[in-house]
Design a protein around this motif. Structure first.
Motif, short mmCIF file in Angstrom:
data_model
loop_
_atom_site.label_atom_id
_atom_site.label_comp_id
_atom_site.label_asym_id
_atom_site.label_seq_id
_atom_site.Cartn_x
_atom_site.Cartn_y
_atom_site.Cartn_z
N ASN A 217 0.22 3.97 -2.90
CA ASN A 217 1.07 5.50 -2.44
C ASN A 217 1.50 6.17 -2.93
OD1 ASN A 217 -1.32 4.87 -1.07
ND2 ASN A 217 -0.77 5.29 0.95
N GLU B 205 1.67 7.04 -6.85
CA GLU B 205 -0.08 8.01 -7.10
C GLU B 205 1.24 9.42 -7.19
OE1 GLU B 205 -2.40 7.56 -3.98
OE2 GLU B 205 -3.36 5.25 -5.41
N GLN C 72 0.54 -1.17 -0.17
CA GLN C 72 -0.30 0.15 0.12
C GLN C 72 0.59 0.83 -0.03
OE1 GLN C 72 -3.55 0.00 -0.42
NE2 GLN C 72 -2.90 2.07 -0.45
N GLU C 73 2.14 0.83 1.25
CA GLU C 73 3.46 2.23 0.71
C GLU C 73 3.53 2.27 -0.86
OE1 GLU C 73 6.75 3.80 2.58
OE2 GLU C 73 5.74 1.68 3.95
#
Length: 498
Positions: A294, A297, A290-291
């Motif tokens: 992020n 993005e 998930q890091e």
């Protein structure tokens, strides 16, 4: 119909010799069918003897240690005799590309008209080194590299059968390090099992952890890699150097660190294209995915592309550097300061705004770096000579010399090259050539090596032109008179005045 000769090719450790032994069982199994079977029983006398490597009619030969024509003549003479106990006599010749030219020539006639009860099986990692005359007489099978998922399942199953534990992330690291080779992966797994004997789980079983595998392979854990890359992206060189030195103190190889950062950059670029691919990313721990999403993005595609190019070129620099650790740190600093440069869109926006407001040229702080932010692209070469000259202009003397002296042009087109190479090519010749041309011309290049004659090398063309100029100069009346006047004088070179 059963071919008389087979050839198996593929990278090391994918099962070429093992497949050859299975094929030897298939043609000699008598447990289920007296004829050739695709499903050997593994229980008849022939199958057991082949499995235990003691069958008198299945002969294995290592061409790497027996390369001469005399060794092949022994095989040819023995092939005349019928098998002793099996339906067919099978010759398995491993690393067949190591045979000498005379040994290949001696083998040709036997391959073309072999005895009815003889089967030849060749295995090689270098199929291009096998003469076409031999390839044309064999049925060829290309054994592909084993995919990551299959290797992971295989290693997990071995752990279950051998009664030891292994973390899922450790399995992934070993499978990636194997690079499609089952044998290499098993060697690494065996090494990890040996090192983990001091690490036992509560049940007293050995346990292989991802940290142990990272230490063994000189890899960096995904969390620390993300921390370094985040520091680089935010323009924090001190933090990035501090984290990298911590990894160096743990035994992480600097070139492997750059390679891991290159892989991570590719992962972020992939996530930038489609965040849903996060579930398929296997080079990150579960809590780091998930890091990574992020982080991807927040980055633009041009920034990711520039980082990829710097890491890719940096690996080559570190490999030839006498101090790889220092080279690695210099590359990290390069990425840290590169990430703070404006993107091409920002440069264009500032330039357009400046055309309407001249004061912005003075007050805009980004102006001093505009020239370095825009890539200096060389004009696309219109001929092979111009292409070779690019390597001289960009200070690549090794590649320039090799392209000029040992490369023969077969075809030159827009983004395409077809070449014949005569000398010993520099390491990673095609990869470096493609990378430099794409970087300098802004265009993808397709480079093909072939055996066609092609044109003379540029060095040979220059030599012929020089000899022609010399001959023409000698025929000039004024030059001839000068040579007669100055006794012992000679023409060493001819220079055209422009």
């Amino acid at each position: 119909r059963l071919p008389q000769s087979f050839i198996f090719t593929g990278i090391r450790g994918v099962g070429k010799t093992t497949t050859a032994r299975i094929l030897a069982k298939a043609v000699n199994c008598i447990g289920r069918d007296p004829k050739v079977t695709a499903d050997p029983c593994n229980s008849c006398a022939n199958c057991k003897a082949i499995t235990e490597d003691r069958h008198i009619d299945v002969i294995e030969m290592d061409a790497a240690s027996r390369t001469g024509v005399d060794d092949i003549r022994e095989v040819i003479e023995a092939a005349r005799y019928k098998p002793v106990s099996a339906p067919r006599k099978v010759y398995i010749i491993d690393e067949v590309h190591m045979l000498s030219k005379s040994a290949f020539n001696a083998l040709l006639k036997t391959l073309e008209e072999p005895p009815a009860c003889v089967t030849f099986i060749f295995a090689t990692t270098e199929i291009r080194k096998v003469p076409k005359t031999v390839l044309s007489r064999c049925m060829r099978f290309d054994l592909r590299s084993v995919d990551l998922v299959t290797l992971e399942k295989h290693f997990t199953n071995i752990a279950r059968l051998e009664n030891f534990q292994i973390e899922e992330s450790a399995v992934t690291l070993l499978a990636r390090a194997a690079e499609g080779s089952v044998r290499d992966g098993l060697s690494l797994l065996d090494q990890a099992l040996t090192l983990c004997q001091q690490t036992l789980n509560p049940q007293g079983k050995p346990k292989i952890t991802s940290q142990l595998v990272c230490t063994m392979l000189g890899l960096s854990e995904s969390g620390k890699l993300l921390a370094i890359l985040t520091a680089l992206i935010h323009g924090e060189p001190f933090k990035a150097l501090s984290l990298s030195r911590d990894l160096f103190s743990l035994g992480v190889d600097p070139i492997m660190l750059l390679s891991d950062l290159l892989d991570l950059t590719h992962t972020l670029t992939t996530l930038k294209v489609d965040p849903q691919l996060a579930i398929e990313i296997n080079n990150l721990a579960e809590n780091d995915r998930q890091e990574a999403v992020n982080l991807s993005e927040k980055l633009t595609m041009p920034t990711l592309t520039r980082m990829w190019q710097v890491f890719l070129k940096g690996i080559n620099e570190a490999q030839i550097s006498p101090r790889p650790h220092q080279a690695c740190e210099m590359i990290l600093l390069r990425v840290a300061y590169l990430s703070t440069l404006p993107s091409l869109e920002e440069v264009i926006r500032v330039t357009k705004s400046a055309s309407f407001n001249p004061q912005m040229i003075i007050t805009q702080p980004a102006t001093p770096v505009l020239s370095s932010a825009i890539p200096q692209m060389s004009s696309r070469p219109k001929s092979f000579e111009e292409l070779v000259e690019l390597f001289a202009q960009h200070r690549e003397p090794l590649l320039h010399s090799f392209l000029k002296s040992d490369v023969h042009l077969v075809h030159f087109g827009a983004g395409t090259l077809k070449l014949r190479v005569t000398g010993q090519a520099p390491r990673d010749f095609i990869a470096r050539l493609t990378q430099h041309l794409q970087e300098w011309t802004g265009q993808s290049w397709s480079i093909i090596l072939c055996e066609e004659e092609g044109a003379l090398s540029l060095a040979e063309q220059e030599r012929i032109e020089s000899e022609n100029n010399l001959d023409q100069a000698k025929k000039d009346p004024l030059v001839a008179e000068a040579l007669r006047t100055f006794s012992g004088a000679e023409i060493t070179s001819v220079v055209a005045l422009k």
